[in-house]
Design an enzyme around this catalytic site. Sequence first.
Site, PDB file in Angstrom:
ATOM      1  N   TYR A 141       0.857  -1.182   0.000  1.00 18.65           N
ATOM      2  CA  TYR A 141       0.000   0.000   0.000  1.00 18.65           C
ATOM      3  C   TYR A 141       0.893   1.231   0.000  1.00 18.65           C
ATOM      4  O   TYR A 141       1.830   1.310   0.795  1.00 18.65           O
ATOM      5  CB  TYR A 141      -0.898  -0.006   1.249  1.00 18.65           C
ATOM      6  CG  TYR A 141      -1.789   1.203   1.386  1.00 18.65           C
ATOM      7  CD1 TYR A 141      -2.863   1.393   0.527  1.00 18.65           C
ATOM      8  CD2 TYR A 141      -1.570   2.157   2.377  1.00 18.65           C
ATOM      9  CE1 TYR A 141      -3.693   2.506   0.653  1.00 18.65           C
ATOM     10  CE2 TYR A 141      -2.397   3.267   2.512  1.00 18.65           C
ATOM     11  CZ  TYR A 141      -3.456   3.434   1.650  1.00 18.65           C
ATOM     12  OH  TYR A 141      -4.275   4.535   1.777  1.00 18.65           O
ATOM     13  N   ASP A 234       9.437   2.640  -0.226  1.00 16.17           N
ATOM     14  CA  ASP A 234       8.400   3.317   0.543  1.00 16.17           C
ATOM     15  C   ASP A 234       8.611   2.946   2.009  1.00 16.17           C
ATOM     16  O   ASP A 234       8.210   1.882   2.461  1.00 16.17           O
ATOM     17  CB  ASP A 234       7.008   2.897   0.046  1.00 16.17           C
ATOM     18  CG  ASP A 234       5.906   3.624   0.809  1.00 16.17           C
ATOM     19  OD1 ASP A 234       6.220   4.339   1.779  1.00 16.17           O
ATOM     20  OD2 ASP A 234       4.723   3.458   0.425  1.00 16.17           O
ATOM     21  N   LYS A 262       4.522   9.249   8.749  1.00 14.54           N
ATOM     22  CA  LYS A 262       4.308   8.742  10.114  1.00 14.54           C
ATOM     23  C   LYS A 262       5.311   9.280  11.137  1.00 14.54           C
ATOM     24  O   LYS A 262       5.146  10.385  11.634  1.00 14.54           O
ATOM     25  CB  LYS A 262       4.284   7.209  10.095  1.00 14.54           C
ATOM     26  CG  LYS A 262       3.161   6.681   9.162  1.00 14.54           C
ATOM     27  CD  LYS A 262       2.861   5.228   9.344  1.00 14.54           C
ATOM     28  CE  LYS A 262       1.978   4.648   8.272  1.00 14.54           C
ATOM     29  NZ  LYS A 262       0.571   4.606   8.546  1.00 14.54           N
TER      30      LYS A 262
HETATM   31  N1  PMP Z   1       2.951   4.101   2.295  1.00 17.72           N
HETATM   32  C1  PMP Z   1       2.854   3.172   3.259  1.00 17.72           C
HETATM   33  C2  PMP Z   1       3.821   2.036   3.283  1.00 17.72           C
HETATM   34  C3  PMP Z   1       1.849   3.257   4.213  1.00 17.72           C
HETATM   35  O1  PMP Z   1       1.727   2.318   5.147  1.00 17.72           O
HETATM   36  C4  PMP Z   1       0.958   4.368   4.176  1.00 17.72           C
HETATM   37  C5  PMP Z   1      -0.145   4.557   5.199  1.00 17.72           C
HETATM   38  N2  PMP Z   1      -0.424   3.541   6.035  1.00 17.72           N
HETATM   39  C6  PMP Z   1       1.115   5.305   3.157  1.00 17.72           C
HETATM   40  C7  PMP Z   1       2.125   5.149   2.250  1.00 17.72           C
HETATM   41  C8  PMP Z   1       0.204   6.489   3.057  1.00 17.72           C
HETATM   42  O2  PMP Z   1       0.419   7.373   4.093  1.00 17.72           O
HETATM   43  P1  PMP Z   1      -0.734   8.411   4.555  1.00 17.72           P
HETATM   44  O3  PMP Z   1      -1.810   7.587   5.177  1.00 17.72           O
HETATM   45  O4  PMP Z   1      -0.019   9.311   5.513  1.00 17.72           O
HETATM   46  O5  PMP Z   1      -1.196   9.118   3.336  1.00 17.72           O
END
Ligand code: PMP
Length: 419
Positions: A141, A234, A262
């Site tokens: 994701y 990511d 995060k």
């Molecule tokens: N990349 C990863 C690996 C994530 O786990 C998340 C959110 N859980 C995101 C991107 C997206 O981040 P946000 O919810 O702050 O938009």
Amino acid sequence: MDSKTLYAKAQTLMPGGVNSPLRACKYVNSEPVFIDRAEGAYMWDVEGRQYIDYVFSWGPMILGHQDPVVTEAAHKAVDMGSSYGAPCFGEVALAEEINKLIPSMEMMRMVSSGTEATMSALRLARGYTGRNKFVKFIGNYHGHADAFLAAAGSAAGVTPGTPGVPEEVVQHTLLAQYNDLDAVKAHFKESGDEIACIIVEPAAGNMGLVLPKEGFLQGLRDLCTEYGAVLIFDEVITGFRLALGGAQERYGITPDLTTLGKIIGGGFPVGCYGGKREIMEHMAPVGGVFQAGTLSGNPVAMAAGLATLQRLQECDYAAQEARTKALAEELTAIIAGKGQSVYLAQVGSAFTMYFSDKPVTSMVESGQCDAAAYATYWQQMLAQGVYLAPAGFECAFTSFAHTDEDFEKTLEAARNVTF
Ligand code: PMP
């Protein structure tokens, strides 16, 4: 107002009563509790019930809630004005700290969420290479930008067909199973000179925790180097979680671009993407790839993020990993002792205990887990004051604020669960 009343009202005002789908607790056949406040390893709901937290806002609060140093930094920043829309000291200081801890991020750009970070990194990789296609892994994701909503993990994976994302928008998204290097090689063999980048969660955290197999990340690195494609890690979850230098430090593989979120916001809305200078200099205003943000580099978020990274450098990651492993293994033994099939994946201060009778290495296998058993477990843990992710396909996180007593209470609650 109690949670039930708030939820009823919320449902009239917000779809599903929430601002992010998983919070509705549908996957655990429950209704959400509404949180009133949080401190250390605990959250309290509006009825005053206390929970030991293992979600931590889905990862950011690795120091626990309201870490005194982080909170003070944020308060001080607010007193200096909460947004300028102009360059400020805090963004330079945070960028310098990130660069120190993750040296592959030679240059970076601050944004306001993980979604913005990955979306912008993809645009940059495309702008830099002049290519459109990219490789994405099934069950990874990367936030909710259109191009990534093809076989995405987390709650996106269970929205059939993802309405609102036109076929044409995901036609350049080439899919492969996580850990299947041969599938990635096949994509490159077929259209290597059209592939802008590979984007990967270096340890996958959105189909439950799935660790990279030996050689997988190196294989991706080699393919990108061979074909002139950009390797994007990511690290929105893994950054400052798997190690101070993220998954790239832990696994010893250097990506071209990294996305963060995060933890680097210390609980405030922040994302960041960065990497090789040569690539980053394609961003406006130096280069032609456009991206902007009203609240980007927000001084309060920068201050909280910087304080968080400074505090983390005083923390013992190895010890936290050891105590997380011990907790997760004991939890797994307790649940297995009740006749449930469970499979544990753990790294650093993250783990997933899957309700599965076989190892989980893909989104399909993650989806085959016993969701009803997880719901039973979740509901009974919540009732005993333990707050777990409201879906079996997510990670549990420990924080540096958890005490051994918190862990013992958690294990005691697990011992009381009946299936
Ligand atoms: N990349 C990863 C690996 C994530 O786990 C998340 C959110 N859980 C995101 C991107 C997206 O981040 P946000 O919810 O702050 O938009």
